[in-house]
Enzyme design. Structure first.
Site, short mmCIF file in Angstrom:
data_model
loop_
_atom_site.label_atom_id
_atom_site.label_comp_id
_atom_site.label_asym_id
_atom_site.label_seq_id
_atom_site.Cartn_x
_atom_site.Cartn_y
_atom_site.Cartn_z
N ASN A 128 -3.80 -1.94 -0.55
CA ASN A 128 -3.85 -1.82 0.91
C ASN A 128 -2.45 -1.54 1.45
O ASN A 128 -1.47 -2.07 0.93
CB ASN A 128 -4.39 -3.12 1.52
CG ASN A 128 -4.46 -3.07 3.04
OD1 ASN A 128 -4.95 -2.09 3.62
ND2 ASN A 128 -3.96 -4.10 3.70
N HIS A 130 -0.11 -2.16 4.54
CA HIS A 130 -0.06 -3.09 5.67
C HIS A 130 1.25 -2.89 6.45
O HIS A 130 2.33 -2.82 5.83
CB HIS A 130 -0.15 -4.54 5.17
CG HIS A 130 -0.13 -5.53 6.29
ND1 HIS A 130 -1.23 -5.78 7.08
CD2 HIS A 130 0.88 -6.31 6.77
CE1 HIS A 130 -0.90 -6.68 8.00
NE2 HIS A 130 0.36 -7.01 7.85
N SER A 157 4.21 -2.61 3.72
CA SER A 157 4.01 -3.06 2.34
C SER A 157 2.76 -2.43 1.77
O SER A 157 1.79 -2.21 2.50
CB SER A 157 3.79 -4.59 2.30
OG SER A 157 4.81 -5.29 2.99
N ASP A 166 -4.45 -9.92 3.36
CA ASP A 166 -3.05 -9.48 3.28
C ASP A 166 -2.18 -10.41 2.42
O ASP A 166 -0.97 -10.53 2.65
CB ASP A 166 -2.43 -9.36 4.69
CG ASP A 166 -3.16 -8.34 5.55
OD1 ASP A 166 -3.69 -7.37 4.98
OD2 ASP A 166 -3.22 -8.52 6.78
C1 GRF Z 1 -1.45 2.45 9.79
O1 GRF Z 1 -0.38 2.38 10.67
C2 GRF Z 1 -1.62 1.17 9.02
O2 GRF Z 1 -0.47 0.45 8.88
C3 GRF Z 1 -2.60 0.40 9.83
O3 GRF Z 1 -3.46 1.38 10.35
C4 GRF Z 1 -2.74 2.58 10.51
C5 GRF Z 1 -3.54 3.69 9.94
O4 GRF Z 1 -3.04 4.93 10.29
N1 GRF Z 1 -3.26 -0.60 9.05
P1 GRF Z 1 -3.76 6.24 9.80
O5 GRF Z 1 -5.25 6.08 10.03
O6 GRF Z 1 -3.42 6.43 8.35
O7 GRF Z 1 -3.19 7.33 10.67
#
Ligand code: GRF
Length: 237
Positions: A128, A130, A157, A166
């Site tokens: 994932n 994060h 991360s 997480d």
């Molecule tokens: C990212 O900023 C990620 O950190 C968060 O959701 C966003 C997803 O962006 N969990 P995208 O859909 O890849 O544009």
């Protein structure tokens, strides 16, 4: 003594090497998915994105996957129009995994909490992305919370997915200094640029064996590194 391969032979060998079969799970814009698609198409990452699962029918990520000719499963509503319960979602997602046979499952902006049962029985390691320097700021609104806490550094991360939200082993991190002028929005935009570098880099480190994921008898993955790390990539945003 074995003869050294010519550059042409080396290139063919590289092409013939098995690509990592990747399933990407998304909920939103899919900018991280796009980075992986671009890297795959440019031959910069030895991966084959064999499928995308979206839990939202309005996710722009679906369009990105379709434009790249990638199979998409939209698992948002049941046939009767009701929003899918998580168990139903997971049953369908498991069926997609059985079809697509992934080597790696990547959650890239995937916003539903998955059950322990689903994670423990996944057919491949799950990672994932994060938007914080874990272990700080698990969960939502990480940028706002970093600013409120007066954090000097923030970032993102990539970690293994476990039943606890997480909290799985951190594989890689990228960080940037927080400026006094930063708002949650500006910080999010800057961190997202880091994400677009960190995620493909992490997958590259996995494909070339710098990080290896070993799965034990309980189907729990653990990462080991070629050098002794947790790896922190300091990347300019
Ligand atoms: C990212 O900023 C990620 O950190 C968060 O959701 C966003 C997803 O962006 N969990 P995208 O859909 O890849 O544009």
């Amino acid at each position: 003594m074995s003869q050294q391969a010519t550059p042409q032979e080396a290139a063919i060998h590289q092409q013939q090497r098995k690509s990592l079969r990747v399933v990407v799970m998304v909920s939103g814009s899919g900018s991280n998915l796009q980075v992986l698609i671009d890297a795959m198409q440019a031959g910069a990452l030895p991966i084959d994105i064999v499928g995308v699962i979206s839990n939202r029918e309005d996710a722009y990520a679906i369009t990105r996957a379709q434009q790249a000719g990638i199979d998409v499963a939209v698992l948002s509503h049941t046939a009767s129009g009701k929003r899918m319960a998580i168990r139903t979602f997971e049953t369908h997602a498991s069926a997609q995994f059985a079809t697509w046979q992934p080597d790696l499952i990547v959650l890239a902006g995937f916003m539903r909490v998955l059950s322990a049962d689903f994670i423990d029985n996944a057919p491949a390691p799950m990672i994932n992305l994060h938007p914080s320097l874990l272990p700080v700021y698990k969960g939502m609104q990480t940028h706002q919370r970093a600013i409120q806490a007066g954090a000097r550094y923030h970032g993102c991360s990539v970690h293994l997915v476990t039943a606890e939200l997480d909290a799985g082993q951190v594989l890689t991190q990228a960080m940037l200094p927080v400026s006094a002028k930063d708002t949650a929005d500006s910080l999010q935009a800057r961190v997202q640029k880091l994400e677009h570098k960190l995620l493909p880099w992490t997958i590259l480190l996995l494909t070339n064996g710098v990080i290896s994921l070993n799965v034990n008898e309980q189907n729990v993955a653990k990462a080991t590194y070629l050098p002794t790390l947790p790896l922190q990539l300091f990347i300019n945003s």
